[in-house]
Enzyme design. Structure first.
Site, PDB file in Angstrom:
ATOM      1  N   LYS A  12      10.502  42.974   8.998  1.00 53.94           N
ATOM      2  CA  LYS A  12      11.741  43.324   9.690  1.00 53.94           C
ATOM      3  C   LYS A  12      11.870  42.436  10.923  1.00 53.94           C
ATOM      4  CE  LYS A  12      11.234  46.459  12.680  1.00 53.94           C
ATOM      5  NZ  LYS A  12      11.442  45.660  13.924  1.00 53.94           N
ATOM      6  N   ALA A 103       0.807  45.547  14.518  1.00 58.06           N
ATOM      7  CA  ALA A 103       1.318  45.768  15.877  1.00 58.06           C
ATOM      8  C   ALA A 103       2.007  44.512  16.401  1.00 58.06           C
ATOM      9  CB  ALA A 103       0.183  46.197  16.810  1.00 58.06           C
ATOM     10  N   GLY A 105       5.686  43.718  16.018  1.00 59.11           N
ATOM     11  CA  GLY A 105       7.122  43.692  16.256  1.00 59.11           C
ATOM     12  C   GLY A 105       7.968  43.333  15.061  1.00 59.11           C
ATOM     13  N   ILE A 106       7.349  43.237  13.876  1.00 59.63           N
ATOM     14  CA  ILE A 106       8.132  42.937  12.672  1.00 59.63           C
ATOM     15  C   ILE A 106       7.959  44.042  11.625  1.00 59.63           C
ATOM     16  CG2 ILE A 106       8.385  40.444  12.937  1.00 59.63           C
ATOM     17  CD1 ILE A 106       5.884  40.049  11.255  1.00 59.63           C
ATOM     18  N   GLY A 107       7.592  45.225  12.097  1.00 60.18           N
ATOM     19  CA  GLY A 107       7.642  46.411  11.254  1.00 60.18           C
ATOM     20  C   GLY A 107       6.639  46.474  10.138  1.00 60.18           C
ATOM     21  N   GLY A 108       5.482  45.824  10.281  1.00 62.62           N
ATOM     22  CA  GLY A 108       4.528  45.793   9.184  1.00 62.62           C
ATOM     23  C   GLY A 108       4.152  47.168   8.658  1.00 62.62           C
ATOM     24  N   GLY A 109       3.660  48.033   9.545  1.00 60.64           N
ATOM     25  CA  GLY A 109       3.268  49.372   9.116  1.00 60.64           C
ATOM     26  C   GLY A 109       4.444  50.195   8.641  1.00 60.64           C
ATOM     27  N   SER A 110       5.578  50.052   9.316  1.00 59.06           N
ATOM     28  CA  SER A 110       6.780  50.782   8.917  1.00 59.06           C
ATOM     29  C   SER A 110       7.291  50.313   7.566  1.00 59.06           C
ATOM     30  CB  SER A 110       7.874  50.618   9.978  1.00 59.06           C
ATOM     31  OG  SER A 110       7.461  51.163  11.219  1.00 59.06           O
ATOM     32  N   ALA A 111       7.255  48.983   7.352  1.00 60.59           N
ATOM     33  CA  ALA A 111       7.667  48.437   6.054  1.00 60.59           C
ATOM     34  C   ALA A 111       6.747  48.924   4.952  1.00 60.59           C
ATOM     35  CB  ALA A 111       7.684  46.913   6.108  1.00 60.59           C
ATOM     36  N   ASP A 143      10.887  53.075  13.081  1.00 57.57           N
ATOM     37  CA  ASP A 143      11.325  51.912  12.300  1.00 57.57           C
ATOM     38  C   ASP A 143      11.305  52.155  10.792  1.00 57.57           C
ATOM     39  OD1 ASP A 143      12.013  50.196  14.322  1.00 57.57           O
ATOM     40  OD2 ASP A 143      10.114  49.103  14.340  1.00 57.57           O
TER      41      ASP A 143
END
Length: 309
Positions: A12, A103, A105-111, A143
């Site tokens: 993201k 961690a 800022g590109i939404g790794g865990g959220s993605a 996110d």
């Protein structure tokens, strides 16, 4: 042999991010233009005959997660929440191919969590309405709803308000992370005395035909978290400067709360040359030349089993 299911978890990117207010409960209100890229993690799974859920993590970014309790991973949390909500009769063996820095800022865990929701709804044949899916996603993190949506949109509120927009063109973009994580709560704390941006910064249904026209429109916006983030992690400035000085860079900006930054380039060849040049000078940085996903490129990516290396 059990069938293998796959879902992509694209990175993201917050093309701009404005902090527009703060709720009484301490949550900040945001407004952000969000897109997704052809770089990301990949989640795969096979059905089990019992109700157990397992998760294995592989890939170049797996090591930082190895020391954590697997039950704290957002993929596992999403799976357990779906299981508690829907009581499927089967379990799942999941494998996360971790390619995005954590961690960052590109939404790794959220993605990854959003991919788990999509994957398990397919595997377990769950038919959940949009409201239930949104509630589950938001309970996992601010996110996750936008990553579950997975398309260009404006995200507002605390992440739960999503306004779908026309696709952006497959603009060449370079993602760079300096290899250091920053704490989102610390960044918001560092900007505590700053004011808030007005809402409505983005003119809803704009369509763009080129990277230049998109970059020009984005120049009217910004990322309100950049200043406090660079105060905590000065290497972010090094990344932004490295992106900006390469030929063809139309815009360099931090994504989310950092530390990943992105550069928009005029052509794919310029983006790839920039990524190569920066990588030569900074071998410890995570660098990915990629492009913004549009409907066409998203469909092409879904045909393959995974993101290209």
């Amino acid at each position: 042999m059990s069938a293998t299911y796959r879902q992509q978890a694209p990175a993201k990117v917050n093309l701009f991010l404005h902090v527009t207010g703060k709720r009484d409960d301490g949550y900040h209100l945001l407004e952000s233009l969000v897109c997704f890229t052809a770089t990301g993690d990949v989640l795969s799974g096979e059905l089990r005959d019992d109700d157990q859920i397992t998760l294995s993590i592989t890939g170049p970014m797996a090591a930082p997660l190895a020391q954590n309790d697997i039950n704290e991973n957002l993929v596992m949390q999403a799976a357990k929440l779906l299981q508690d909500t829907c009581a499927p009769k089967q379990g799942a063996d999941l494998i996360l191919d971790k390619r995005l820095p954590i961690a960052s800022g590109i939404g790794g865990g959220s993605a990854d969590a959003a991919a788990a929701i999509r994957l398990l709804c397919e595997m377990w044949k769950l038919d959940l309405d949009a409201h239930t899916l949104s509630r589950i996603a938001l309970s996992l993190g601010a996110d996750v709803p936008v990553c579950l949506h997975g398309k260009t949109c404006v995200m507002s509120g605390i992440g739960e308000e999503i306004t779908e927009l026309p696709d952006l063109p497959p603009v060449p973009i370079v993602l760079i992370n300096p290899g250091k994580a920053v704490s989102t709560p610390e960044i918001f704390k560092a900007r505590a005395d700053e004011g808030f941006s007005p809402t409505g910064a983005w003119q809803g249904k704009q369509k763009f035909q080129s990277a230049a026209s998109l970059a020009d429109a984005l120049s009217e916006c910004g990322n309100d978290l950049t200043l406090p983030a660079t105060g905590i992690l000065p290497e972010i400035c090094d990344v932004l400067n490295a992106l900006a000085r390469e030929d063809g860079c139309l815009l360099a900006r931090m994504s989310g709360s950092g530390a990943t930054c992105f550069g928009i380039y005029d052509t794919t060849s310029q983006a790839e040359r920039a990524a190569h040049a920066i990588a030569t000078q900074n071998p410890d940085w995570w660098i990915s030349p990629t492009h913004i996903l549009s409907e066409k490129t998203r469909e092409q990516a879904e045909i393959g089993a995974a993101f290209p290396d």
